[in-house]
Design a protein around this motif. Structure first.
Motif, mmCIF file in Angstrom:
data_model
loop_
_atom_site.group_PDB
_atom_site.id
_atom_site.type_symbol
_atom_site.label_atom_id
_atom_site.label_comp_id
_atom_site.label_asym_id
_atom_site.label_seq_id
_atom_site.Cartn_x
_atom_site.Cartn_y
_atom_site.Cartn_z
ATOM 1 N N SER A 20 0.588 10.606 1.317
ATOM 2 C CA SER A 20 1.288 9.501 2.158
ATOM 3 C C SER A 20 0.610 8.464 1.477
ATOM 4 C CB SER A 20 1.034 9.544 3.560
ATOM 5 O OG SER A 20 1.414 8.398 4.323
ATOM 6 N N VAL A 21 -0.817 8.225 1.437
ATOM 7 C CA VAL A 21 -1.529 7.100 0.722
ATOM 8 C C VAL A 21 -0.952 6.736 -0.441
ATOM 9 C CG1 VAL A 21 -3.817 6.198 0.213
ATOM 10 C CG2 VAL A 21 -3.381 7.544 2.311
ATOM 11 N N THR A 23 1.910 7.669 -2.097
ATOM 12 C CA THR A 23 3.293 7.101 -1.832
ATOM 13 C C THR A 23 3.303 5.544 -1.840
ATOM 14 O OG1 THR A 23 3.946 9.530 -1.203
ATOM 15 C CG2 THR A 23 5.688 7.386 -1.020
ATOM 16 N N LYS A 24 2.496 5.255 -0.875
ATOM 17 C CA LYS A 24 2.483 3.857 -0.260
ATOM 18 C C LYS A 24 1.929 2.933 -1.424
ATOM 19 C CE LYS A 24 2.052 4.987 4.447
ATOM 20 N NZ LYS A 24 1.086 4.921 5.816
ATOM 21 N N GLY A 25 1.221 3.261 -2.309
ATOM 22 C CA GLY A 25 0.482 2.446 -3.352
ATOM 23 C C GLY A 25 1.272 2.457 -4.537
ATOM 24 N N CYS A 28 3.060 -0.747 -5.995
ATOM 25 C CA CYS A 28 2.045 -1.670 -6.338
ATOM 26 C C CYS A 28 1.411 -1.282 -7.692
ATOM 27 C CB CYS A 28 0.915 -1.965 -5.314
ATOM 28 S SG CYS A 28 -0.019 -2.996 -5.607
ATOM 29 N N THR A 94 -10.879 3.574 1.264
ATOM 30 C CA THR A 94 -9.729 4.371 1.397
ATOM 31 C C THR A 94 -9.509 5.813 0.588
ATOM 32 O OG1 THR A 94 -8.592 2.258 1.758
ATOM 33 C CG2 THR A 94 -7.255 4.129 1.267
ATOM 34 N N ALA A 111 -4.553 8.551 -4.245
ATOM 35 C CA ALA A 111 -4.606 8.006 -2.799
ATOM 36 C C ALA A 111 -5.533 7.036 -2.971
ATOM 37 C CB ALA A 111 -4.957 9.237 -1.734
ATOM 38 N N HIS A 113 -6.232 2.709 -1.943
ATOM 39 C CA HIS A 113 -5.562 1.333 -1.668
ATOM 40 C C HIS A 113 -4.986 0.779 -2.910
ATOM 41 C CE1 HIS A 113 -5.634 -2.981 -0.682
ATOM 42 N NE2 HIS A 113 -5.760 -2.588 0.568
ATOM 43 N N PRO A 114 -3.692 -0.002 -2.713
ATOM 44 C CA PRO A 114 -3.123 -0.295 -3.929
ATOM 45 C C PRO A 114 -3.741 -1.236 -4.697
ATOM 46 C CG PRO A 114 -1.564 -0.132 -1.946
ATOM 47 C CD PRO A 114 -3.089 0.184 -1.460
#
Length: 206
Positions: A20-21, A23-25, A28, A94, A111, A113-114
């Motif tokens: 999840s982490v 994928t969100k990054g 960016c 993170t 995983a 932080h972007p």
């Protein structure tokens, strides 16, 4: 269970959180190669397209200087992400919530932080302004970066000196103050932060 210590296996929840982490990054993370490609196409860097633009000896020298430059910069970016407390607290922490063998997995390799991920990728771009570099080789090394960061989080120590393998990087996640290096252990050796994996560390991964 076939010699595998159950407590050393990441839980499904840990891996799902890492996915999840990561994928969100990803959006960016894609900014760095996009911007670097624009700068290369615009002729702002020292990147060259054709191998015929330089001799083979020159290419190999440039490649070595590029790799050493990237290794040096990534070491210090990574180290400062630990040493500068606000950077650690708001960015790098993170990634470091995964600090034991039973929370580390290849998914933890992305995983971040972007902004943390971007900062650690920037040396590949900065080096293009310092060293003449073949474009396709640069792209390959950026792709290798992705594979490498996944590999060093799988807790499997291949013992391939002087490679900064997963054994060394697992130590980094446990101690927080050693083994900041990238592909090799050289920078940690030079700057006094090298810590070798012990037999006890390895037995936990069996």
């Amino acid at each position: 269970m076939n010699g595998v210590v159950v407590d050393a296996i990441p839980s499904t929840n840990s891996m799902l959180l890492q996915i999840s982490v990561a994928t969100k990054g990803l959006p960016c993370y894609s900014i760095v190669p996009t911007i670097s490609d624009f700068m290369i196409q615009s002729g702002w860097t020292r990147c060259f397209v054709r191998m015929s633009d330089v001799s083979w000896p020159a290419y190999l020298v440039y490649l070595m200087v590029y790799l050493v430059s990237v290794e040096f910069m990534i070491y210090w970016v990574h180290r400062e992400l630990h040493d500068i407390k606000p950077l650690y607290k708001y960015l790098h922490a993170t990634h470091h919530i995964y600090n034991k063998q039973n929370t580390l997995s290849p998914f933890a390799g992305l995983a971040f932080h972007p902004l943390d991920g971007v900062l650690q990728a920037l040396p590949h771009v900065i080096a293009l302004f310092l060293v003449p570099m073949h474009f396709k080789t640069h792209i390959f090394l950026v792709f290798l970066e992705l594979l490498w960061t996944v590999n060093i989080h799988d807790c499997i120590n291949a013992k391939l000196w002087p490679v900064m393998g997963a054994g060394y990087h697992t130590v980094h996640h446990i101690t927080y103050c050693h083994n900041y290096g990238h592909f090799t252990i050289w920078m940690d050796w030079m700057f006094g932060t090298l810590c070798y994996p012990t037999e006890d560390d390895e037995s936990k991964n069996m």
